[in-house]
Write an enzyme that holds these catalytic residues in place. Structure first.
Site, PDB file in Angstrom:
ATOM      1  N   HIS A 146       0.705  -1.119  -0.012  1.00  0.00           N
ATOM      2  CA  HIS A 146      -0.042   0.268   0.189  1.00  0.00           C
ATOM      3  C   HIS A 146       0.847   1.428  -0.012  1.00  0.00           C
ATOM      4  O   HIS A 146       1.352   1.685   0.916  1.00  0.00           O
ATOM      5  CB  HIS A 146      -1.068   0.035   1.173  1.00  0.00           C
ATOM      6  CG  HIS A 146      -1.993   1.017   1.193  1.00  0.00           C
ATOM      7  ND1 HIS A 146      -3.157   1.007   1.853  1.00  0.00           N
ATOM      8  CD2 HIS A 146      -2.049   2.274   0.839  1.00  0.00           C
ATOM      9  CE1 HIS A 146      -3.723   1.961   1.779  1.00  0.00           C
ATOM     10  NE2 HIS A 146      -3.117   2.829   1.107  1.00  0.00           N
ATOM     11  N   GLU A 191     -11.309   3.277   5.948  1.00  0.00           N
ATOM     12  CA  GLU A 191     -10.142   4.208   6.311  1.00  0.00           C
ATOM     13  C   GLU A 191     -10.993   5.365   7.292  1.00  0.00           C
ATOM     14  O   GLU A 191     -10.634   5.526   8.352  1.00  0.00           O
ATOM     15  CB  GLU A 191      -9.305   4.759   5.241  1.00  0.00           C
ATOM     16  CG  GLU A 191      -8.305   5.763   5.931  1.00  0.00           C
ATOM     17  CD  GLU A 191      -7.636   6.377   4.678  1.00  0.00           C
ATOM     18  OE1 GLU A 191      -8.226   6.341   3.382  1.00  0.00           O
ATOM     19  OE2 GLU A 191      -6.418   7.115   4.932  1.00  0.00           O
ATOM     20  N   ASP A 236       1.611   7.115   2.205  1.00  0.00           N
ATOM     21  CA  ASP A 236       2.165   8.282   1.503  1.00  0.00           C
ATOM     22  C   ASP A 236       3.449   8.819   2.459  1.00  0.00           C
ATOM     23  O   ASP A 236       3.247   9.659   3.023  1.00  0.00           O
ATOM     24  CB  ASP A 236       1.108   9.515   1.481  1.00  0.00           C
ATOM     25  CG  ASP A 236      -0.105   8.965   0.593  1.00  0.00           C
ATOM     26  OD1 ASP A 236       0.066   8.738  -0.685  1.00  0.00           O
ATOM     27  OD2 ASP A 236      -0.993   8.395   1.163  1.00  0.00           O
TER      28      ASP A 236
HETATM   29  N1  ADE Z   1      -4.692   8.572  -2.122  1.00  0.00           N
HETATM   30  C1  ADE Z   1      -3.322   8.893  -1.372  1.00  0.00           C
HETATM   31  N2  ADE Z   1      -3.394   8.291  -0.272  1.00  0.00           N
HETATM   32  C2  ADE Z   1      -4.551   8.107   0.087  1.00  0.00           C
HETATM   33  C3  ADE Z   1      -5.208   7.295   1.408  1.00  0.00           C
HETATM   34  N3  ADE Z   1      -4.604   7.167   2.462  1.00  0.00           N
HETATM   35  N4  ADE Z   1      -6.500   7.204   1.224  1.00  0.00           N
HETATM   36  C4  ADE Z   1      -7.586   7.423   0.097  1.00  0.00           C
HETATM   37  N5  ADE Z   1      -6.787   8.312  -0.939  1.00  0.00           N
HETATM   38  C5  ADE Z   1      -5.553   8.282  -1.209  1.00  0.00           C
HETATM   39 ZN    ZN Z   2      -3.690   4.742   0.562  1.00  0.00          ZN
END
Ligand code: ADE
Ligand code: ZN
Length: 338
Positions: free
Chosen positions: A17, A200, A279
């Site tokens: 991820h 999430e 990220d």
């Molecule tokens: N795009 C980049 N990171 C993300 C995340 N954590 N959740 C949803 N979209 C994303």
């Molecule tokens: Zn993500």
């Protein structure tokens, strides 16, 4: 480096991820901005980092899409990918499945081919020079409509032999998996693997939809599945991999403290959780840092760390012989480091 850090660093692991656009460090952002004549609304690198204080997913996405605006040429995408691979190779990462967001680029006039050729060049060089294998997962932006996702799938047509799967990312709440049912079905018919961000920020119902309507192979995040015991039972029964992102969860206020993170509970419930960075340039750490901080905060045992490492390969989209080779390297590493 302490014993735990050393053990984690040497443990063979995969990342499942990772948004490649989310590995754009402020230094590279400024360099590419200069190279491409794109002016950033920040005075310097420190000002960019100071802006990385997020209250929720949308706060982050606004700044993430803005940052991606410096990516214009094939060389930019190659440099981006290589910078990521250099960082994670040092963390003991042997394989990475990279998300990319083509709509973020094509909607700015960057050709699909530019994105693909740049990323693929970086991936090939990483495999050759760093020994890290990788594949690509094309994500549809869920805040856009299904027609736009279909157009993206069509643009991907010439590249489908180099794309392993499709995913669903961007703003979750208000954009349920159901919205993309037909395009996911079309992607499956083309032989692509399917994943989706779910749970999430969105409710457990979105995880159910990702399973029952999209028929995904993995759930990205999945934290809120824990609110629904029947859903946990289903995920355990199906052996569905969750790509969990602890430092992301902390930065986006999904958890208040890493000590409250549900990862250990997930493992105890029999869920097939993995550790990932999401990220890393925005959330304060690459793969190794996610492993280390989570292991420390939750007092993960060596057995739990080994389970997480194995889950990262058995949950990957690698062919079975490659998975088995990686599992054997984990066993050999554990035997050599009692
Ligand atoms: N795009 C980049 N990171 C993300 C995340 N954590 N959740 C949803 N979209 C994303
Ligand atoms: Zn993500």
């Amino acid at each position: 480096m302490n014993d735990l850090a050393q053990f984690i660093r040497g443990l063979p692991k995969a990342e499942l991820h990772l948004h490649i656009e989310g590995s754009l460090e402020p230094e590279l952002m400024f360099e590419l901005g200069r190279r491409n004549g794109v002016t950033l609304p920040f005075a310097d690198v420190e000002a960019v980092r100071a802006a990385y204080a997020f209250s929720n997913l949308q706060d982050f996405l606004n700044i993430y899409y803005q940052g991606a605006g410096v990516l214009i040429t094939q060389a930019d995408f190659k440099d981006l990918a290589l910078a990521y691979f250099r960082r994670v190779a040092a963390d003991g990462c042997r394989h990475a499945e990279l998300f990319f967001d083509p709509q973020t680029h094509t909607d700015r006039g960057v050709a699909f081919a530019t994105v693909m050729e740049g990323l693929l060049a970086g991936m090939a060089e990483a495999e050759r020079d760093l020994g890290v294998t990788s594949s690509l997962i094309l994500c549809f932006l869920r805040h856009l409509d299904e027609a736009a996702a279909f157009a993206t799938l069509k643009a991907a047509e010439p590249w489908l032999d180099r794309i392993r799967g499709v995913g669903l990312d961007s703003s979750e709440v208000g954009h349920p998996p159901l919205k993309f049912a037909r395009v996911f079905r079309a992607a499956r018919a083309k032989g692509l693997k399917l994943v989706a961000h779910a749970g999430e920020e969105g409710p457990p119902e979105y995880v159910w939809e990702a399973l029952d309507i999209l028929d995904v192979d993995r759930i990205d995040h999945g934290n809120r599945a824990l609110e629904d015991p029947a859903l946990v039972k289903r995920l355990v029964h199906d052996g569905k991999t969750l790509t969990v992102c602890p430092l992301s969860n902390l930065k986006l206020c999904v958890v208040a403290d890493l000590k409250d993170h549900p990862l250990r509970t997930m493992l105890a419930l029999g869920l097939k959780a993995t550790i990932n960075s999401d990220d890393p340039a925005y959330f304060g750490g690459y793969l190794g840092q996610n492993w280390l901080e989570t292991a420390e905060a939750l007092s993960l045992t060596r057995a739990e760390l080994v389970t997480l490492a194995k889950n990262s390969f058995t949950g990957s989209f690698l062919p079975p012989d490659a998975v088995n080779r990686h599992l054997a390297t984990i066993d050999a590493y554990v035997a050599a480091n009692p």
